[in-house]
Design an enzyme around this catalytic site. Structure first.
Site, PDB file in Angstrom:
ATOM      1  N   GLU A  22      40.210  55.595 -57.160  1.00 55.79           N
ATOM      2  CA  GLU A  22      41.468  55.326 -56.446  1.00 55.79           C
ATOM      3  C   GLU A  22      42.074  56.591 -55.843  1.00 55.79           C
ATOM      4  O   GLU A  22      42.643  56.576 -54.754  1.00 55.79           O
ATOM      5  CB  GLU A  22      42.470  54.681 -57.421  1.00 55.79           C
ATOM      6  CG  GLU A  22      43.751  54.212 -56.796  1.00 55.79           C
ATOM      7  CD  GLU A  22      43.552  53.087 -55.796  1.00 55.79           C
ATOM      8  OE1 GLU A  22      43.290  51.956 -56.206  1.00 55.79           O
ATOM      9  OE2 GLU A  22      43.645  53.360 -54.574  1.00 55.79           O
ATOM     10  N   GLY A  28      46.026  59.375 -51.818  1.00 59.25           N
ATOM     11  CA  GLY A  28      46.869  59.804 -52.938  1.00 59.25           C
ATOM     12  C   GLY A  28      47.429  58.662 -53.756  1.00 59.25           C
ATOM     13  O   GLY A  28      46.680  57.932 -54.407  1.00 59.25           O
ATOM     14  N   ILE A  71      48.818  55.851 -52.901  1.00 57.72           N
ATOM     15  CA  ILE A  71      48.747  54.459 -52.401  1.00 57.72           C
ATOM     16  C   ILE A  71      47.556  53.743 -53.050  1.00 57.72           C
ATOM     17  O   ILE A  71      46.431  54.213 -52.933  1.00 57.72           O
ATOM     18  CB  ILE A  71      48.561  54.424 -50.864  1.00 57.72           C
ATOM     19  CG1 ILE A  71      49.665  55.207 -50.153  1.00 57.72           C
ATOM     20  CG2 ILE A  71      48.503  52.985 -50.357  1.00 57.72           C
ATOM     21  CD1 ILE A  71      49.466  55.311 -48.635  1.00 57.72           C
ATOM     22  N   LYS A 102      37.215  59.259 -45.699  1.00 56.79           N
ATOM     23  CA  LYS A 102      38.036  58.207 -46.322  1.00 56.79           C
ATOM     24  C   LYS A 102      37.863  56.882 -45.577  1.00 56.79           C
ATOM     25  O   LYS A 102      37.753  55.818 -46.182  1.00 56.79           O
ATOM     26  CB  LYS A 102      39.498  58.635 -46.320  1.00 56.79           C
ATOM     27  CG  LYS A 102      39.776  59.807 -47.262  1.00 56.79           C
ATOM     28  CD  LYS A 102      41.154  60.380 -46.983  1.00 56.79           C
ATOM     29  CE  LYS A 102      41.505  61.506 -47.935  1.00 56.79           C
ATOM     30  NZ  LYS A 102      42.659  62.289 -47.466  1.00 56.79           N
ATOM     31  N   GLY A 108      48.903  65.826 -52.683  1.00 56.02           N
ATOM     32  CA  GLY A 108      49.848  66.499 -53.578  1.00 56.02           C
ATOM     33  C   GLY A 108      49.539  66.201 -55.027  1.00 56.02           C
ATOM     34  O   GLY A 108      48.879  65.213 -55.355  1.00 56.02           O
TER      35      GLY A 108
END
Ligand code: HSE
Length: 326
Positions: A127, A132, A134, A202, A297
């Site tokens: 995941e 990040g 979401i 991605k 982040g």
């Protein structure tokens, strides 16, 4: 309460965030989910670096010590493809479940890793590899499994979005990139971000999940060529520039495209600023969905890692209960 032992590979932006998040949420998870998550060993490159909130006794420079010593789940957060791939294969061979945030590795060798994991009967959680905080992987694998996905359009790279939105506010490209690096959004090699490669990796993973169809065409353009003048000119015409990743069905397969686009300032994607990401999904029956949140982040990405670890933990508990009942 069952204990779940974690061997952690990497203690950088996301790994350090994972340790801190776990320290603050361990009790909540134990009391609410009956799962006590304990990090038993942490692989680092530099033993002497200061790591606030991380127990120095857990640190080691030996990956084997992390993977081979008693642990249930190996969490890979070192990035890169060569070592990460060896470590993950070793973990799978030893019957460990794996959690990774490594989109480069999954884009390159995903099918091979998933096949090895399936053969050994272990899980691979990923995941954290995309967008990040979401929960886009879960959304595609489960929440939207009842629909046929027609198109995915999104902002999948936090660093590029941070740079573009800071440039809108007057910062130079280089200063905005430096700030994104300082905040821990950029890849170790930021070329992957600004050339659009990270977003393309991605997008490829999302497309594999969403469309059961071969890739017919893939184009990738990053934001390196975008100048402040381009952004000012777009703004004067009521537009804004975003790095857009799009996957859509075409006859016989799927087309993937990553490119900077001028979009209207009232477009939903134009409102996504800083390191936030967004994924717009068009389902044949469900219509349009929009998921927005922090795409890079430390702590936001760590939440996705921890959720994967917890899911593996509850799967293990369910298996153990089933065996006990039988
Ligand atoms: N470098 C990535 C980004 C990190 O900026 O989106 C999160 O995958």
């Amino acid at each position: 309460v069952r204990t779940l032992k974690i061997g952690l590979l990497g203690c950088g932006v996301v790994g350090g965030g994972f340790v801190r998040l776990l320290a603050s949420d361990r009790e909540r998870i134990a009391s609410r989910y009956g799962l006590d998550i304990e990090v038993t060993r942490i692989l680092v490159r530099d033993l002497d670096r200061l790591r606030p909130g991380v127990d120095p006794k857990l640190l080691t420079r030996s990956a084997i010590e992390v993977i081979d010593r008693e642990c249930d789940v190996v969490v890979e957060l070192i990035g890169g493809t060569a070592s990460a791939s060896c470590f993950i294969r070793r973990a799978i061979d030893l019957g460990r479940d794996v959690v990774t945030a490594n989109k480069a590795l999954l884009a390159e060798r995903g099918p091979e890793i998933f096949a090895a994991a399936a053969k050994r009967g272990v899980g691979v959680g990923f995941e954290a590899s995309i967008c990040g905080a979401i929960p886009i992987i879960r959304a595609l694998q489960r929440g939207l499994a009842g629909d046929t996905i027609e198109r995915i359009t999104g902002i999948l790279n936090g660093t590029c979005n941070y740079i573009l939105t800071r440039m809108e506010r007057g910062l130079s490209f280089d200063d905005a990139l430096s700030a994104a690096q300082e905040k821990g959004f950029a890849e170790a090699d930021p070329t992957l971000d600004i050339e659009g490669i990270d977003a393309a990796q991605k997008l490829q993973i999302l497309a594999e999940l969403a469309f059961d169809a071969p890739v017919r065409r893939q184009t990738v353009t990053g934001i390196r060529a975008i100048r402040t003048a381009d952004i000012e000119s777009a703004v004067r015409r009521g537009k804004t520039i975003r790095l857009i990743a799009e996957a859509q069905r075409v006859p016989g397969g799927v087309e993937l495209c990553v490119e900077p686009r001028e979009i209207a300032t009232d477009d939903a994607l134009a409102r996504i600023v800083d390191e936030n990401n967004a994924v717009q999904i068009r389902g044949r029956a469900a219509g349009e969905l929009l998921l927005v949140g922090k795409g890079a982040g430390s702590l936001p990405t760590a939440t996705a890692v921890l959720s994967d670890v917890m899911e593996i933990g509850s799967r293990r508990s369910a298996r153990a209960t089933a065996v006990a009942v039988a």
